[in-house]
Design an enzyme around this catalytic site. Structure first.
Site, PDB file in Angstrom:
ATOM      1  N   HIS A   1       0.825  -1.208   0.000  1.00 52.13           N
ATOM      2  CA  HIS A   1       0.000   0.000   0.000  1.00 52.13           C
ATOM      3  C   HIS A   1       0.858   1.256   0.000  1.00 52.13           C
ATOM      4  O   HIS A   1       0.373   2.343  -0.269  1.00 52.13           O
ATOM      5  CB  HIS A   1      -0.900   0.034   1.243  1.00 52.13           C
TER       6      HIS A   1
ATOM      7  N   HIS B   1       6.184   6.676   6.166  1.00 50.70           N
ATOM      8  CA  HIS B   1       5.718   6.103   4.904  1.00 50.70           C
ATOM      9  C   HIS B   1       5.231   7.222   3.997  1.00 50.70           C
ATOM     10  O   HIS B   1       5.011   8.347   4.450  1.00 50.70           O
ATOM     11  CB  HIS B   1       4.625   5.044   5.141  1.00 50.70           C
TER      12      HIS B   1
ATOM     13  N   HIS C   1       2.791   8.832   0.655  1.00 50.28           N
ATOM     14  CA  HIS C   1       1.587   8.788  -0.186  1.00 50.28           C
ATOM     15  C   HIS C   1       1.860   9.598  -1.444  1.00 50.28           C
ATOM     16  O   HIS C   1       2.402  10.695  -1.372  1.00 50.28           O
ATOM     17  CB  HIS C   1       0.389   9.404   0.541  1.00 50.28           C
TER      18      HIS C   1
ATOM     19  N   HIS D   1       4.407  10.772   5.795  1.00 47.85           N
ATOM     20  CA  HIS D   1       3.856  10.676   7.142  1.00 47.85           C
ATOM     21  C   HIS D   1       4.902  10.116   8.097  1.00 47.85           C
ATOM     22  O   HIS D   1       5.459   9.048   7.840  1.00 47.85           O
ATOM     23  CB  HIS D   1       2.605   9.777   7.153  1.00 47.85           C
TER      24      HIS D   1
ATOM     25  N   THR E   1      -5.350   7.179   7.831  1.00 48.32           N
ATOM     26  CA  THR E   1      -5.963   7.291   6.495  1.00 48.32           C
ATOM     27  C   THR E   1      -6.004   5.943   5.782  1.00 48.32           C
ATOM     28  O   THR E   1      -6.246   5.884   4.577  1.00 48.32           O
ATOM     29  CB  THR E   1      -5.218   8.319   5.629  1.00 48.32           C
ATOM     30  N   THR E   2      -5.729   4.865   6.523  1.00 53.07           N
ATOM     31  CA  THR E   2      -5.856   3.506   5.991  1.00 53.07           C
ATOM     32  C   THR E   2      -6.692   2.703   6.989  1.00 53.07           C
ATOM     33  O   THR E   2      -6.756   3.068   8.164  1.00 53.07           O
ATOM     34  CB  THR E   2      -4.478   2.826   5.839  1.00 53.07           C
TER      35      THR E   2
HETATM   36 ZN   LIG Z   1      -0.123   7.721   5.827  1.00 48.52          ZN
END
Ligand SMILES: [Zn+2]
Ligand SMILES: *[C@@H]1O[C@H](CO)[C@@H](O)[C@H](O)[C@H]1NC(C)=O
Length: 295
Positions: free
Chosen positions: A78, A109, A111, A128, A210-211
């Site tokens: 992801h 991580h 995005h 993030h 947000t996941t």
């Molecule tokens: Zn994130």
């Protein structure tokens, strides 16, 4: 495998949460777990000076962000994640900035494109940095406590030049594009290189992961200053693949309603707004004209 053992396998997988945690995709956000659909304090949100209330926060105190630490990178299907391969007591820490207490860095991580938007602008990349309250001892313990988790979000802006400090990390991420779950070591990581130099300007609001499972009570800090990155560097993220070998072109969640939440903003005193830049250009031009007309 017999039918009976297959059923046992499926039941065991569901019970272990394997199916529910790994099966979500960014194409299928309407079917994420219940909290993602029903929560009233979800992230990301649209940020702007228009919706935010100006507030004075103490500045952040960072410790350990400038140290060189070993890290382990992974394509988790992801995102590209960066975990610090160090013990708990060596972890970088933050305090101040309106947070109560000390938070330790768990992992980073990315995005691509950005999840939060600022003044309706979606950036090519958002980092993030996920922190947990130090007294909880771990991200797993902190995740269901209000204010247990504090995320720093850093926006990247397109620039003609590569970000040199990004290169060692990107070399590894490129190697991980097609191999989900394989850890690769990065011996020398300096987390501070992934933060804007000026941390004085930021948005603050309470939201969620947000996941899935979109846990709420997360304290968000989105810095208003950005870091430059080249289009070629962004492309390395855009060519990451999922565990089904599909290209993960985008991994941002759609914008969520504020539902009356308060968004605060601290304006950095040294932030050059568009207005002051325009004003100083006019001033500079005037000086040049005056200088040359005197010759
Ligand atoms: Zn994130
Ligand atoms: C993490 O650090 C330990 C101890 O220093 C080391 O043995 C291990 O190989 C490291 N993990 C990776 C993936 O580099």
């Amino acid at each position: 495998m017999t039918a009976a053992s297959l059923i046992c396998f499926i039941v065991a997988s569901v019970a272990a949460g394997i199916v529910t945690t790994s099966s979500w995709t960014y194409q299928d956000q309407k079917h994420w777990s219940p909290q993602c659909q029903e929560g009233r304090l979800q992230s990301p949100v649209a940020l702007s000076l228009g919706v935010a209330k100006e507030k004075e926060f103490h500045h952040f105190r960072l410790s350990g962000y400038g140290r060189v630490v070993p890290a382990v990178l992974k394509n988790n299907g992801h995102s590209a994640e960066v975990r610090l391969n160090i013990s708990q007591n060596e972890r970088p820490e933050i305090s101040g900035g309106g947070l109560s207490g000390i938070y330790q860095l768990d992992h980073l991580h990315f995005h691509w494109q950005s999840e939060h938007v600022m003044e309706d602008y979606r950036f090519p990349l958002e980092l993030h940095l996920v922190h947990y309250a130090k007294d909880t001892g771990s991200l797993a313990n902190a995740i269901n406590l209000p204010g247990g988790v504090a995320v720093f979000a850093v926006m990247f802006e397109l620039s003609p030049d590569d970000d040199e400090e990004f290169e060692p990390l990107l070399t590894i991420i490129e190697k991980l594009q097609t191999s989900v779950g394989t850890p690769m070591a990065l011996q020398h990581l300096v987390v501070k290189h992934f933060l804007p130099r000026d941390l004085a300007g930021f948005y603050r609001y309470e939201g969620s992961l947000t996941t899935p499972d979109c846990n709420e009570g997360i304290l968000w800090t989105i810095f208003t200053n950005t870091i430059p990155i080249s289009a070629n560097q962004v492309k390395i993220f855009e060519e990451m693949q999922t565990d089904h070998h599909e290209v993960l072109r985008k991994n941002y969640r759609s914008l969520q309603p504020l539902n009356g939440r308060e968004v605060s903003v601290k304006i950095s005193p040294i932030r050059s707004s568009a207005k002051t830049t325009a004003a100083s250009s006019v001033l500079l031009l005037t000086i040049i004209i005056l200088t040359f007309s005197n010759v």
